[in-house]
Design an enzyme around this catalytic site. Structure first.
Site, mmCIF file in Angstrom:
data_model
loop_
_atom_site.group_PDB
_atom_site.id
_atom_site.type_symbol
_atom_site.label_atom_id
_atom_site.label_comp_id
_atom_site.label_asym_id
_atom_site.label_seq_id
_atom_site.Cartn_x
_atom_site.Cartn_y
_atom_site.Cartn_z
ATOM 1 N N GLY A 26 103.187 -8.396 36.899
ATOM 2 C CA GLY A 26 103.916 -9.133 35.857
ATOM 3 C C GLY A 26 104.737 -10.258 36.475
ATOM 4 N NE ARG A 28 100.741 -5.329 35.234
ATOM 5 C CZ ARG A 28 101.756 -5.738 34.482
ATOM 6 N NH1 ARG A 28 101.532 -6.277 33.317
ATOM 7 N NH2 ARG A 28 103.000 -5.590 34.898
ATOM 8 C CG ASP A 62 105.874 0.056 41.638
ATOM 9 O OD1 ASP A 62 105.483 -0.787 40.799
ATOM 10 O OD2 ASP A 62 106.206 1.208 41.312
ATOM 11 C CB THR A 108 109.301 -6.409 38.809
ATOM 12 O OG1 THR A 108 109.459 -5.752 37.544
ATOM 13 C CG2 THR A 108 109.935 -5.509 39.855
ATOM 14 C CG ASP A 146 109.973 -3.586 34.537
ATOM 15 O OD1 ASP A 146 110.510 -4.011 33.496
ATOM 16 O OD2 ASP A 146 108.752 -3.431 34.661
ATOM 17 C CG ASP A 156 109.984 -0.875 38.345
ATOM 18 O OD1 ASP A 156 109.897 -1.931 38.999
ATOM 19 O OD2 ASP A 156 109.076 -0.481 37.587
ATOM 20 N NE ARG A 165 128.165 -6.593 20.114
ATOM 21 C CZ ARG A 165 128.330 -5.292 19.902
ATOM 22 N NH1 ARG A 165 128.835 -4.860 18.774
ATOM 23 N NH2 ARG A 165 127.967 -4.420 20.801
ATOM 24 N NE ARG A 200 104.414 -1.850 30.410
ATOM 25 C CZ ARG A 200 103.376 -2.162 31.176
ATOM 26 N NH1 ARG A 200 102.213 -1.622 30.942
ATOM 27 N NH2 ARG A 200 103.496 -3.007 32.171
ATOM 28 C CB ALA A 209 124.653 -0.806 23.644
ATOM 29 N NE ARG A 221 106.336 -10.513 32.432
ATOM 30 C CZ ARG A 221 105.241 -9.843 32.057
ATOM 31 N NH1 ARG A 221 105.366 -8.637 31.570
ATOM 32 N NH2 ARG A 221 104.053 -10.363 32.196
#
Ligand code: ADP
Length: 321
Positions: A12, A73, A104, A127, A129, A131, A156, A173, A188, A254
């Site tokens: 991504g 991908r 990763d 990324t 994410d 992660d 808001r 995801r 939040a 993104r």
């Protein structure tokens, strides 16, 4: 003989990938190396699609989102014979080091390639994410957080004016790093992440508590990996007295120009990547660990699961009182 460094952006896209391409190219050039950029992720190695990168050809891109090399991908890279083909492409161009800018999944591809190619593999984590194991932050994460926070601040306004609850779905995801940080930054009422699933009954209870405290509007931030948010918004509306609306932020998170922080991280990661290459070190990732740019095992970056600080959910709870 001068070294040849290859660059590939894969998986991504993330804001700051271009800043990383620019920095790898320029630092490599300063060391007297040539640079080749493979196009469309791993597909570029399968189809021999590439372009020479020079300090001038990467001018004017530091502020651009996405990646000038394009990304993909590429399931074909996991098929039989693909790794051998990729290794052959590297060898044809005399590429002795490959810098892989991605997540990763892309690093797992690089690991496979390192088994068939003598080129040094260096991973730069990019990324939204956040992660990737072994780095406190990935390129693009800060930009995505800021994009999401800016949009939710606008949402808001409507939440308050119309006294509604907004369920806002952010990307993620599998992991909740983005949702967690965004949730805290927008104040939040509830944050939903895949690492700590919450039942509908618990969400309704929290909303009712919030209403009892006098809150007539609210924001719930949910990572997309938490399930079907359309269904959840409907169920929440049915089980509470509140009007509930869903807003899915989607791909806007993104894209866009990278923040200063994403550009800085990209530039420093790139410098470290070329430094590792100069030291003859391969199969490594670069990352940010407790404020320091460092090199660590690519295998760990590709395969280990990054822990998430669940205590932040409690902090967010306290801040929402
Ligand atoms: P990200 O890098 O953002 O985590 P993906 O998980 O989609 O993105 O991985 C990017 C690409 O890396 C995949 O499309 C595939 O081409 C390649 N890849 C992932 N795992 C492997 C593997 N085990 N062997 C070869 N290629 C792989």
């Amino acid at each position: 003989m001068a070294k040849t460094i290859g660059i590939v952006t894969s998986g991504g896209d993330a804001p700051g990938m271009n800043a990383a391409i620019r920095a790898v190219t320029r630092v490599s050039h300063a060391k007297g190396f040539q640079v080749i950029g493979f196009e469309r992720g791993w597909d570029g190695l399968l189809t021999n699609s590439f372009r020479r990168l020079t300090p001038r050809s990467v001018g004017g891109i530091i502020q651009l989102g996405g990646t000038i090399l394009h990304t993909l991908r590429c399931p074909g890279f996991e098929e039989k014979g693909a790794i051998e083909k990729g290794a052959e492409t590297l060898s044809t161009h005399g590429v002795d080091s490959l810098v892989v800018i991605g997540g990763d999944g892309s690093f797992r591809g690089a690991l496979e390639l390192s088994r068939k190619s003598s080129a040094l593999m260096i991973g730069i984590p990019a990324t939204i994410d956040n992660d990737v194991y072994g780095t406190d932050e990935t390129i693009g994460f800060d930009t995505a957080v800021n994009t999401a926070v800016g949009t939710i601040d606008k949402i808001r306004d409507t939440a308050i004016s119309h006294e509604r609850i907004f369920l806002v779905e952010v990307m993620g995801r599998k992991r909740g790093f983005l949702a967690l940080e965004v949730g805290i930054c927008v104040g939040a009422e509830v944050i939903l992440i895949p690492e700590k699933p919450m039942s509908l009954a618990d969400i309704v209870r929290l909303m009712e508590e919030s209403a009892k405290k006098g809150k007539r509007a609210g924001i719930i931030v949910a990572a997309e990996g938490c399930g079907n948010t359309s269904k959840l918004a409907l169920e929440m509306q049915q089980q509470t007295e509140s009007e509930v609306r869903l807003s899915i932020l989607g791909y806007a998170q993104r894209g866009g120009g990278p923040t200063a922080r994403s550009r800085l991280l990209a530039s420093l990661f790139a410098e470290k990547a070329v430094d590792l290459i100069c030291q003859g070190k391969g199969s490594m990732a670069v990352g940010l660990q407790k404020g320091e740019i460092t090199g660590y095992d690519l295998d760990k970056a590709a395969k280990d699961k990054k822990p998430i600080d669940l205590r932040l959910l409690q902090v967010a709870d306290m801040l929402a009182t």
